[in-house]
Design an enzyme around this catalytic site. Structure first.
Site, short mmCIF file in Angstrom:
data_model
loop_
_atom_site.label_atom_id
_atom_site.label_comp_id
_atom_site.label_asym_id
_atom_site.label_seq_id
_atom_site.Cartn_x
_atom_site.Cartn_y
_atom_site.Cartn_z
N HIS A 1 -1.40 -23.54 19.50
CA HIS A 1 -0.35 -22.52 19.41
C HIS A 1 0.62 -22.70 20.55
O HIS A 1 0.21 -22.86 21.71
CB HIS A 1 -0.96 -21.10 19.48
CG HIS A 1 0.10 -20.04 19.48
ND1 HIS A 1 0.70 -19.61 18.31
CD2 HIS A 1 0.70 -19.35 20.47
CE1 HIS A 1 1.61 -18.70 18.59
NE2 HIS A 1 1.63 -18.52 19.91
N LYS B 1 -4.23 -13.17 15.81
CA LYS B 1 -3.84 -13.96 14.63
C LYS B 1 -4.54 -15.32 14.63
O LYS B 1 -5.01 -15.79 13.60
CB LYS B 1 -2.32 -14.18 14.64
CG LYS B 1 -1.55 -12.97 14.16
CD LYS B 1 -0.06 -13.17 14.22
CE LYS B 1 0.45 -13.22 15.63
NZ LYS B 1 1.82 -12.77 15.83
N1 URA Z 1 4.43 -14.05 19.53
C1 URA Z 1 3.52 -13.24 18.94
O1 URA Z 1 2.93 -13.59 17.93
N2 URA Z 1 3.29 -12.03 19.48
C2 URA Z 1 3.92 -11.59 20.60
O2 URA Z 1 3.64 -10.49 21.03
C3 URA Z 1 4.87 -12.44 21.20
C4 URA Z 1 5.10 -13.67 20.65
#
Ligand code: URA
Length: 448
Positions: free
Chosen positions: A87, A192
């Site tokens: 990520h 996520k």
């Molecule tokens: N990207 C995300 O998925 N969440 C955040 O809070 C900031 C960047």
């Protein structure tokens, strides 16, 4: 004796007064907000209290866990190989995901990648993938599993089943001035990513003028928080703090970035992009236990590119997700803009710095990103850099070429690009691409 019911007002007051919340209180807040039992105004007040008071490490991991469990967590235990994802916190010209997913899959790691769209001045993986005609980023979970099973990698967008608490909370944070909390960013990203059912995660935390964390200390703080949160959940974690003082590679814009990824997968392309892809792949292989060291992983990754195996895996994924593979075999067939204009240097010298955020904004202005949530993106527009930090330039020599479909938009973008280059008499000291590596955040580092 029954426990008294938890009330939102008490949880807000407690955080307002800087008192640590219990697991039950945090779980209650996330559950009740996701199901609509607590109104936006109470959660807004709580979020602002978090911005002002922060969260402890324990609270951050409980919040992440509660958000993660607000929806489905993919169970990929029937895949024998390790599941590892990467990520990035977002940057300009940051296209490594398109190279890394097939590259890591070709090396024996399963990559279930759930990505996002462009945010602010930064590009998004889904917008880049959609520059490939037909490529479907909206697979159902069974389709996602099927692509993963066939080629070892699949790349999709967030679905309503994955971490729905984050969907609601992120939208609320966006309009209540509560995005910029490292604790909330950590819980949002990690909930996520961990819902993908991964064993390991490589984080690319950007710092510099094109990153959300302009200051390295802020990037390091967020990286440590995310690494520690993942480790508390039993995941193999590493974070690389990497340079975003200038765009990564030479191409910025959705189709232009796909072209550059194909170049990398064919064994050519800009050296900084190849170097970062090899570094991140080396870590993915190491965390995924297919390489005994990161160095070995990097060598393996280079071999997989040079042998064409990574490109073949990319082609396979494109076919499985409905994309037109003929456009990958002949990238000149990818969407391209109607017009181009070269931006020349007005004076001789060295490029001493670039305002990287302004370069990203120039791409958004051209239509390559969104000004408003509902905007569509133009896959064809963007910028090709000819000079980057440290390069020598003479007066009248091209700095970059703008690819555009609207002359009015191009005029604004060109002004931003001209202003983004600093030209000086002396060459600057170049910063390394990888500033530092953060691992084992839970272990004491010794010293004071
Ligand atoms: N990207 C995300 O998925 N969440 C955040 O809070 C900031 C960047």
């Amino acid at each position: 004796m029954t426990e008294p019911a938890i009330r939102a007002i008490d949880v807000i007051r407690k955080k307002r007064d800087g008192v640590e919340l219990s697991r039950l209180e945090i779980e209650y807040l996330v559950r009740a907000y996701t199901s609509g039992d607590i109104p936006d105004y109470q959660v807004s007040a709580w979020l602002m209290a978090v911005i002002l008071r922060g969260l402890t490490r324990g609270e951050t991991s409980v919040l992440t866990d509660a958000m993660l469990r607000s929806g489905d967590v993919l169970d990929l235990s029937d895949f024998p190989a390790k599941k590892v994802d990467k990520h990035s916190t977002g940057g300009v010209g940051d296209k490594t995901s398109l190279v890394l997913a097939p590259l890591a899959a070709a090396g024996g790691v399963v990559v279930p990648m759930i990505s996002g769209r462009g945010l602010g001045h930064t590009g998004g993986t889904l917008d880049k993938l959609e520059a490939i005609p037909g490529f479907n980023v909206n697979l159902s979970v069974p389709q996602f599993r099927s692509v993963l099973g066939t080629c070892g990698c699949a790349m999709i967008g967030q679905t309503s089943e994955i971490a729905p608490a984050d969907c609601k909370l992120y939208a609320l944070r966006d309009v209540t001035g509560t995005v910029e909390s490292p604790y909330l960013i950590c819980a949002s990203i990690m909930s996520k990513k961990l819902a993908e059912g991964v064993d390991g995660l490589v984080l690319d935390v950007k710092t510099g003028s094109g990153a959300f964390m302009k200051e390295e200390k802020d990037a390091v703080f967020l990286a440590e928080l995310m690494v520690e949160t993942g480790e508390r959940m039993g995941k193999s974690m590493v974070a690389l703090i990497t340079n975003m003082d200038q765009p990564l590679g030479l191409n910025i814009g959705n189709a232009l970035e796909v072209v550059e990824c194909i170049d990398i997968l064919r064994g050519s392309g800009p050296s900084d992009l190849r170097e970062l892809c090899l570094e991140l792949a080396g870590w993915m292989f190491h965390l995924g236990k297919v390489a005994s060291s990161v160095e070995q992983g990097k060598l393996d990754a280079a071999r997989l590119i040079d042998s064409g195996k990574a490109l073949e895996r990319f082609r396979q994924m494109v076919v499985l997700q409905g994309g037109d593979v003929a456009k990958i075999d002949d990238p000149t067939q990818l969407p391209h803009a109607a017009q181009t204009q070269v931006v020349n240097s007005t004076k001789p010298g060295y490029v001493t710095a670039m305002n990287c955020e302004a370069v990203g904004t120039a791409c958004v202005v051209l239509g390559g990103g969104r000004e408003k949530k509902e905007d569509s993106v133009d896959p064809a527009v963007g910028i090709v850099l000819h000079k980057k930090v440290g390069d020598q330039v003479s007066a009248g020599e091209p700095l970059c070429t703008v690819h555009f479909n609207s002359a009015a938009k191009a005029a604004s973008a060109i002004q931003l690009l001209k202003d983004s280059y600093s030209i000086g008499a002396e060459p600057p000291t170049k910063k390394p691409l990888v500033h530092r590596v953060i691992q084992n955040a839970m272990q004491p580092t010794g010293g004071n």
